[in-house]
Structure formats: structure tokens, C-alpha cells
Enzyme design. Structure first.
Site, mmCIF file in Angstrom:
data_model
loop_
_atom_site.group_PDB
_atom_site.id
_atom_site.type_symbol
_atom_site.label_atom_id
_atom_site.label_comp_id
_atom_site.label_asym_id
_atom_site.label_seq_id
_atom_site.Cartn_x
_atom_site.Cartn_y
_atom_site.Cartn_z
ATOM 1 N N LYS A 179 -40.554 20.796 -6.681
ATOM 2 C CA LYS A 179 -41.219 20.270 -5.488
ATOM 3 C C LYS A 179 -42.156 21.509 -4.954
ATOM 4 O O LYS A 179 -41.474 22.610 -5.059
ATOM 5 C CB LYS A 179 -40.201 19.789 -4.563
ATOM 6 C CG LYS A 179 -40.674 19.256 -3.310
ATOM 7 C CD LYS A 179 -39.481 18.807 -2.471
ATOM 8 C CE LYS A 179 -40.119 17.929 -1.151
ATOM 9 N NZ LYS A 179 -38.954 17.562 -0.199
ATOM 10 N N HIS B 291 -29.971 19.154 6.401
ATOM 11 C CA HIS B 291 -29.287 18.233 5.000
ATOM 12 C C HIS B 291 -28.556 19.175 4.177
ATOM 13 O O HIS B 291 -28.723 20.318 4.199
ATOM 14 C CB HIS B 291 -30.522 17.370 4.552
ATOM 15 C CG HIS B 291 -31.363 18.438 3.838
ATOM 16 N ND1 HIS B 291 -32.451 19.069 4.564
ATOM 17 C CD2 HIS B 291 -31.386 18.564 2.447
ATOM 18 C CE1 HIS B 291 -32.988 19.760 3.461
ATOM 19 N NE2 HIS B 291 -32.444 19.546 2.373
ATOM 20 N N ASP C 97 -28.466 19.543 -0.217
ATOM 21 C CA ASP C 97 -28.923 18.942 -1.171
ATOM 22 C C ASP C 97 -28.193 18.201 -2.009
ATOM 23 O O ASP C 97 -27.071 18.354 -2.449
ATOM 24 C CB ASP C 97 -29.650 20.284 -2.163
ATOM 25 C CG ASP C 97 -30.629 20.744 -1.450
ATOM 26 O OD1 ASP C 97 -31.419 20.070 -0.586
ATOM 27 O OD2 ASP C 97 -31.007 21.831 -1.895
#
Length: 332
Positions: free
Chosen positions: A199, A218, A220
Site C-alpha cells: 500500500k 485501528h 491491523d
């Protein structure tokens, strides 16, 4: 207002103030929640050429869920070329980037995208990205890769070869740190079938960075993440009730422990809760590679780490089922 624009990159070029849909709730705003410097602890920086580096890797995975590695064996020119072609892609005209746009409705999940969709609270994050599989070969769709700039494919393939070697090394250290055979963790995650997802994140300059985030908090989903940052500060880690900056270390790679390693270790290692801040003056970029099990593979706590005194804390399930639940915020 935001819906008129195809990307945060375009939006950033036309703004004087932050649209309200990007303003995070007060409890998430970086200005109000970042640990105020001074005596803030730094995430571990580990020299992988040192004899006892494996023990330090395991200790960092237990305490932080994130660490930086130096002397990692990935040549600096390989990293520099990865960064060059990534910057060049985002410098292309919008029409050229749009040729590679993601289209989840048609099943096209690789490609160029943006974070202009709202989250559950109706908020957006300040981030554009490009995303595609780089290994194993049978899962790679080169049609999703940019044909411009020149050298994009070669740069990503060269870097991926080094990351595959580094991932095996790190999984070996983490396995030994649990008292298991060195290859136990890599084997449990699929061995040679491990999937590597490249990414590129782009965080353009933002008029009011103290009010927004590039990526919301968040963990992963992956086993682990290997990330190349640029020099612009942005990654933050949540530890002991505070958000800390993961300080930029030249030539280091940043390693995130992901959900699957936490599950495999029955909670001994911690998936790192993290987020990304943005800058008012500078463009931040990062190049994470997510290392994932194949979708059909069942991941659960390793049998040797489960006992009457230490029962299983997580359900064993296919990785694709775990992905579906996490992406759609369903009970797990």
C-alpha cells in the site's frame, strides 16, 4: 463540498479551512489527545545485526506491539526507489490515476482510492492510497499496477523480495519468543502461501491538522506490517492510556504486530492500536506491506499456548471470515 472532489489530494489544493466532515470528535483530535512531549517513552529501535535481537523483538511485541528495526538487510537504494515511484504515481494527473481506481462494487479491491467515504460516525479521514498484492505470484494482478511511472513494477518486486525474507526472520524471532520452534509461526500462517499486500498512503498538507486524522485508530488485521515512512512525523501508538508519537528514525522500518499474531500467541503479543496525524505544511507518505495468511487458512491460538491455566482467548476461524467480520464491524 467534499463529494465534488475525487481525492483528498485535490481537496487539499483548494481549501482554506477544514470541512466539518473531517473534524474528529474532541476525544480523537490530535491536539487534545497526544502525549505532551518531554518524558514520553519511545517505541523500541532494534538492531537486527545484534546477537540478542530476537529477545528484544519478542519483548517489544509483548510490551508495545510496535518497534522499529535498523540493519534489517533491505538496501537503502531499494527503499529509495520504492519511494521514488510512489511519489511519482501521486504526481500524475488525476485522469491518469483514475485509470487505476478501485471499484469494490465490481469486485475490484486493488488500485487507487481515497478516504472520502464517511465512517460510522459520519466522519472522513485525510488520506489517499494505492493498494495491490505483490506476492505470491499466483495472486498478483499486474493489470492493477500502474504502468506509469517507469520502473514501478521493478521497484515493488525488488522491495517485496527483501520484505519476504525479513518477514520470515521476524516471524522466527517471535515464534522462539513464545517457546515454540522457530518455524512454527510462519507455518501456521501458510508458509510459502503468505500474502504480501503493498500500500502507498498519501496524506496531503491539511489546513487544520490539529482537528483531523489521516487514519483513525485501528489495529491491523494482518499477521504483521512492515512500513517505510517518509521523514514527516505522523504515526502514533496508543499505550498505557496515552497516544505517543512513533518518532522518525532514518533508515528504519516500522513493524506493527497485527491481529493474527495476537490471536496465534493467545494474547501474549499485542496488536498495536495506532493512528496517523497529518501536517499543515508537508505531505506525509508511507509504504506499508501487510503480511497476511491465505483467506481459507484457519488461524487460532497455537495448541502449545493453551492450557487449563491459560484457556484460549480467541476463536479459531478462517482468515477471510475474520476479515469480513472486522471490515463490517460484526461480532467476532
Amino acid at each position: 463540498m467534499g463529494e465534488v472532489h475525487r481525492s483528498v489530494q485535490e481537496l487539499a489544493a483548494s481549501l482554506g479551512a477544514l470541512p466539518p466532515e473531517f473534524v474528529r470528535p474532541e476525544h480523537e483530535q490530535p491536539a487534545a489527545t497526544t502525549f505532551p512531549g518531554g518524558a514520553a517513552p519511545d517505541a523500541p529501535v532494534i538492531d537486527l545485526s545484534e546477537p540478542r535481537c530476537g529477545a528484544r523483538v519478542a519483548a517489544a511485541a509483548r510490551e508495545w506491539g510496535l518497534f522499529q528495526v535498523v540493519n534489517h538487510g533491505v538496501p537503502s537504494p531499494v527503499v529509495a526507489e520504492l519511494q521514488r515511484v510512489g511519489r511519482a504515481f501521486f504526481s500524475l494527473p488525476r485522469e491518469e490515476k483514475d485509470r487505476y481506481a478501485m471499484d469494490p462494487a465490481s469486485g475490484r479491491i486493488e488500485g487507487y482510492g481515497t478516504r472520502l467515504q464517511r465512517d460510522l460516525e459520519g466522519k472522513k479521514t485525510w488520506n489517499d492510497f494505492f493498494f495491490h498484492v505483490v506476492a505470491p505470484p499466483e495472486k498478483v494482478d499486474h493489470g492493477a499496477w500502474p504502468r506509469s511511472p517507469a520502473g514501478y513494477r521493478e521497484a515493488n518486486e525488488a522491495y517485496c523480495c527483501h520484505v519476504q525474507r525479513l518477514a520470515r526472520e521476524l516471524l522466527g524471532h517471535l515464534s522462539l519468543g513464545l517457546g515454540l520452534e522457530e518455524g512454527a509461526m510462519a507455518e501456521a500462517f501458510g508458509g510459502g502461501d503468505l500474502v504480501f499486500l503493498q500500500k502507498i498512503n498519501l496524506y496531503p498538507p491539511c489546513p487544520q491538522p490539529e482537528l483531523t486524522l489521516g487514519v483513525a485508530p485501528h489495529t491491523d488485521m494482518s499477521t504483521l506490517t512492515v512500513l517505510v515512512p517518509n521523514e514527516v512525523q505522523g504515526l502514533q501508538v496508543f499505550k498505557d492510556g496515552h497516544w505517543y508519537d512513533a518518532k522518525y528514525v532514518p533508515d528504519a522500518l516500522i513493524i506493527h504486530i497485527g491481529d493474527q499474531i495476537e490471536i496465534f500467541s493467545n494474547g501474549a503479543y499485542k496488536a498495536v492500536l495506532h493512528r496517523t496525524t497529518v501536517s499543515k505544511e508537508k505531505t506525509r507518505m508511507s509504504w506499508p506491506v501487510f503480511v497476511e495468511p491465505p483467506g481459507e487458512l484457519v488461524v487460532g491460538p497455537h495448541p502449545q499456548l493453551v492450557s487449563g491455566e491459560s484457556p484460549a482467548k480467541y476463536k479459531a476461524r478462517k482468515y477471510k471470515e475474520y476479515q469480513h467480520c472486522k471490515i463490517n464491524k460484526l461480532p467476532m
